[in-house]
Write a protein that holds these residues in place. Structure first.
Motif, short mmCIF file in Angstrom:
data_model
loop_
_atom_site.label_atom_id
_atom_site.label_comp_id
_atom_site.label_asym_id
_atom_site.label_seq_id
_atom_site.Cartn_x
_atom_site.Cartn_y
_atom_site.Cartn_z
N ARG A 1 -2.57 33.00 29.80
CA ARG A 1 -1.28 32.12 28.81
C ARG A 1 -0.08 33.05 29.20
NH1 ARG A 1 -5.64 32.38 25.82
NH2 ARG A 1 -5.21 33.61 24.66
N VAL A 2 1.22 32.56 29.91
CA VAL A 2 2.14 33.82 30.07
C VAL A 2 3.32 33.18 28.96
CG1 VAL A 2 3.28 34.99 31.79
CG2 VAL A 2 1.54 34.19 31.88
N PHE A 3 4.32 33.93 27.77
CA PHE A 3 4.99 32.86 27.85
C PHE A 3 6.41 34.13 27.80
CE2 PHE A 3 0.96 32.08 24.89
CZ PHE A 3 1.47 30.34 24.98
N GLY A 4 7.43 33.48 27.77
CA GLY A 4 8.75 34.02 27.95
C GLY A 4 9.59 33.73 27.90
N ALA A 5 11.70 34.96 27.85
CA ALA A 5 12.28 34.31 27.64
C ALA A 5 13.14 34.81 29.40
CB ALA A 5 13.08 34.62 26.98
N GLU A 6 14.18 34.63 29.68
CA GLU A 6 15.19 34.78 30.66
C GLU A 6 16.34 34.53 30.99
OE1 GLU A 6 13.22 34.34 35.10
OE2 GLU A 6 14.69 33.36 34.70
N TYR B 1 10.29 29.95 28.90
CA TYR B 1 9.56 28.96 29.41
C TYR B 1 7.51 29.13 28.53
CZ TYR B 1 8.72 33.34 31.81
OH TYR B 1 8.75 34.95 32.12
N GLY B 2 6.99 28.57 29.19
CA GLY B 2 5.16 28.77 28.75
C GLY B 2 4.39 28.64 30.12
N TYR C 1 19.24 38.05 37.07
CA TYR C 1 18.32 37.42 36.29
C TYR C 1 17.44 39.12 35.18
CZ TYR C 1 14.17 37.60 39.24
OH TYR C 1 13.02 37.89 39.81
N VAL C 2 16.74 38.35 34.00
CA VAL C 2 16.14 39.63 33.26
C VAL C 2 15.69 38.96 32.17
CG1 VAL C 2 18.29 40.33 31.72
CG2 VAL C 2 16.51 41.93 31.60
N GLY C 3 14.13 39.41 32.00
CA GLY C 3 13.77 38.94 31.07
C GLY C 3 12.32 39.08 30.54
N VAL C 4 11.49 38.48 29.63
CA VAL C 4 10.74 39.79 28.91
C VAL C 4 9.42 38.36 28.33
CG1 VAL C 4 11.86 38.89 26.24
CG2 VAL C 4 10.16 41.09 26.75
N ALA C 5 8.61 38.62 28.72
CA ALA C 5 6.69 37.50 28.66
C ALA C 5 6.02 38.33 28.37
CB ALA C 5 6.54 38.12 29.97
N LYS C 6 5.04 37.58 27.97
CA LYS C 6 3.49 37.65 26.58
C LYS C 6 2.92 37.45 27.26
CE LYS C 6 2.07 39.31 23.28
NZ LYS C 6 2.37 40.70 22.60
N ILE C 7 2.03 37.82 27.99
CA ILE C 7 0.91 38.13 28.67
C ILE C 7 0.12 38.18 27.89
CG2 ILE C 7 -0.27 38.15 30.91
CD1 ILE C 7 2.35 39.84 32.20
N ARG C 8 -0.82 36.71 27.47
CA ARG C 8 -2.46 36.80 27.09
C ARG C 8 -3.92 36.46 27.28
NH1 ARG C 8 -0.93 35.21 20.95
NH2 ARG C 8 -0.04 37.26 20.50
N SER C 9 -4.79 36.77 27.69
CA SER C 9 -5.77 36.57 28.38
C SER C 9 -7.20 36.55 27.23
CB SER C 9 -6.00 37.09 29.80
OG SER C 9 -7.52 36.43 30.12
N ASP C 10 -7.62 35.82 27.42
CA ASP C 10 -8.78 36.05 26.17
C ASP C 10 -10.83 36.73 27.35
OD1 ASP C 10 -8.57 35.10 24.22
OD2 ASP C 10 -8.98 32.88 24.65
N SER C 11 -10.25 36.22 28.38
CA SER C 11 -11.54 37.43 29.30
C SER C 11 -10.97 37.26 30.57
CB SER C 11 -13.02 36.28 29.45
OG SER C 11 -14.02 36.60 30.10
N PRO C 12 -10.29 38.45 31.43
CA PRO C 12 -10.70 39.80 30.21
C PRO C 12 -9.73 39.65 28.85
CG PRO C 12 -9.81 39.93 32.46
CD PRO C 12 -10.37 38.64 32.74
#
Length: 71
Positions: A21-26, A3-4, A45-56
């Motif tokens: 922005r959140v990208f991950g797999a579950e 997902y994204g 369920y088990v998953g991992v997510a990458k979380i990104r923000s420019d400001s902050p």
């Protein structure tokens, strides 16, 4: 599941921030694959997510897990 998403959170007294922005797999396992039998629906369920923000500025990888039971 892969997902994204772009999400925001704010209070009414502040301006809307840029989206996070959140990208991950579950991976989900339901009661058909589990070695137990219970009445109702059961899933793990088990998953991992990458979380990104420019400001902050924010860049993090998070893991999560959960158990769902619907009687």
């Amino acid at each position: 599941v892969v997902y994204g998403e772009r999400v925001r959170a704010w209070t009414t007294s502040t301006p809307r921030p840029d989206p996070v922005r959140v990208f991950g797999a579950e991976f989900r396992i339901d009661e058909r694959a589990l070695p137990i039998s219970v009445p109702g629906d059961l899933a793990f369920y088990v998953g991992v997510a990458k979380i990104r923000s420019d400001s902050p500025r924010f860049d993090s990888t998070r893991g999560y897990a959960g158990l769902l039971y619907r009687p």
